[in-house]
Design a protein around this motif. Structure first.
Motif, PDB file in Angstrom:
ATOM      1  N   SER A   1     -18.830  -2.209  24.867  1.00  0.00           N
ATOM      2  CA  SER A   1     -19.938  -1.622  25.621  1.00  0.00           C
ATOM      3  C   SER A   1     -19.439  -0.411  26.398  1.00  0.00           C
ATOM      4  CB  SER A   1     -20.522  -2.654  26.594  1.00  0.00           C
ATOM      5  OG  SER A   1     -20.988  -3.790  25.892  1.00  0.00           O
TER       6      SER A   1
ATOM      7  N   ASP B   1     -30.757  -3.501  18.618  1.00  0.00           N
ATOM      8  CA  ASP B   1     -30.699  -4.271  17.379  1.00  0.00           C
ATOM      9  C   ASP B   1     -30.362  -5.706  17.743  1.00  0.00           C
ATOM     10  OD1 ASP B   1     -31.153  -1.996  15.809  1.00  0.00           O
ATOM     11  OD2 ASP B   1     -29.017  -1.528  15.757  1.00  0.00           O
TER      12      ASP B   1
ATOM     13  N   SER C   1     -27.132  -8.994  20.690  1.00  0.00           N
ATOM     14  CA  SER C   1     -27.928  -7.784  20.880  1.00  0.00           C
ATOM     15  C   SER C   1     -26.982  -6.604  20.994  1.00  0.00           C
ATOM     16  CB  SER C   1     -28.830  -7.880  22.113  1.00  0.00           C
ATOM     17  OG  SER C   1     -28.060  -7.770  23.298  1.00  0.00           O
ATOM     18  N   PHE C   2     -27.422  -5.493  20.420  1.00  0.00           N
ATOM     19  CA  PHE C   2     -26.646  -4.260  20.435  1.00  0.00           C
ATOM     20  C   PHE C   2     -27.535  -3.160  21.008  1.00  0.00           C
ATOM     21  CE2 PHE C   2     -25.148  -6.974  17.070  1.00  0.00           C
ATOM     22  CZ  PHE C   2     -23.769  -6.953  17.235  1.00  0.00           C
TER      23      PHE C   2
ATOM     24  N   LYS D   1     -28.337   0.573  22.487  1.00  0.00           N
ATOM     25  CA  LYS D   1     -27.848   1.860  22.009  1.00  0.00           C
ATOM     26  C   LYS D   1     -28.058   3.009  22.982  1.00  0.00           C
ATOM     27  CE  LYS D   1     -29.890   0.901  18.024  1.00  0.00           C
ATOM     28  NZ  LYS D   1     -30.377   1.059  16.650  1.00  0.00           N
TER      29      LYS D   1
ATOM     30  N   TYR E   1     -24.655   2.084  24.967  1.00  0.00           N
ATOM     31  CA  TYR E   1     -24.172   1.143  23.960  1.00  0.00           C
ATOM     32  C   TYR E   1     -23.665  -0.115  24.638  1.00  0.00           C
ATOM     33  CZ  TYR E   1     -24.606   4.917  20.646  1.00  0.00           C
ATOM     34  OH  TYR E   1     -25.115   5.908  19.862  1.00  0.00           O
ATOM     35  N   THR E   2     -24.178  -1.250  24.170  1.00  0.00           N
ATOM     36  CA  THR E   2     -23.786  -2.541  24.727  1.00  0.00           C
ATOM     37  C   THR E   2     -23.737  -3.587  23.621  1.00  0.00           C
ATOM     38  OG1 THR E   2     -26.062  -3.294  25.131  1.00  0.00           O
ATOM     39  CG2 THR E   2     -24.996  -2.063  26.916  1.00  0.00           C
ATOM     40  N   GLN E   3     -22.980  -4.636  23.876  1.00  0.00           N
ATOM     41  CA  GLN E   3     -22.981  -5.806  22.990  1.00  0.00           C
ATOM     42  C   GLN E   3     -23.043  -7.051  23.874  1.00  0.00           C
ATOM     43  OE1 GLN E   3     -20.080  -6.084  19.804  1.00  0.00           O
ATOM     44  NE2 GLN E   3     -20.022  -8.289  20.043  1.00  0.00           N
TER      45      GLN E   3
END
Length: 166
Positions: free
Chosen positions: A13, A94, A152-153, A155, A158-160
């Motif tokens: 992230s 996403d 979850s991604f 954008k 940007y994170t995860q």
């Protein structure tokens, strides 16, 4: 379902970013019309196909023809992945849902799901004893995937984030 355990991955992230709130992911699962279903064939080869879904009671539901490859795959190996989101690089979120597909055969539940498909997607299903029909003699088996893990991604930034379920 209780709220998931949220695990933010700082290593994937942007600095200063935070996790996508579960409420936002839940909303995306509710509003998204199309997902990509990934299954595994009997010989181990992957199979991926787009299909519409309905998110109800924290279960992602979809219908597949009784003779389709994805149905054959799921009846042999029910573990699967469903993905949705956007094809934009710098915006949106996403989502990846991992779980096990289970047939939905309860008539009352099928009636409820058919009504949701109609209201959300304007798809008409004929509800049979334990499956959907299309009025032309084809049978659609209904499956539900209760998430074991959701990713979850984000954008922008940007994170995860991983959401785990008991």
């Amino acid at each position: 379902m209780t709220a998931p355990i949220v695990e933010f991955n700082e290593g994937f992230s942007e600095p200063g970013a935070g996790p996508v709130p579960w409420a936002d992911v839940d909303d995306l699962l509710t509003k998204s019309e199309m997902f990509w279903l990934s299954t595994v064939r009997g010989d181990g080869r992957p199979h991926v196909t787009p299909l519409p879904t309905v998110w109800l009671d924290n279960i992602l539901h979809f219908c597949a023809g009784d003779q389709e490859q994805k149905t054959k795959n799921l009846l042999g190996r029910p573990a699967c992945v469903l993905t949705t989101g956007t094809n934009d690089l710098h915006s949106g979120v996403d989502v990846v849902v991992e779980g096990v597909a289970e047939r939905i055969t309860d008539h009352a539940r099928l009636v409820e799901l058919a009504a949701l498909w109609k209201s959300k997607l304007d798809w008409d299903y004929v509800v049979g004893e334990d499956a959907f029909g299309d009025g032309a003699g084809r049978t659609g088996l209904v499956f539900g995937v209760r998430p074991r893990k959701v990713l979850s991604f984000g954008k922008n930034p940007y994170t995860q984030t991983r959401y785990r379920f008991a």
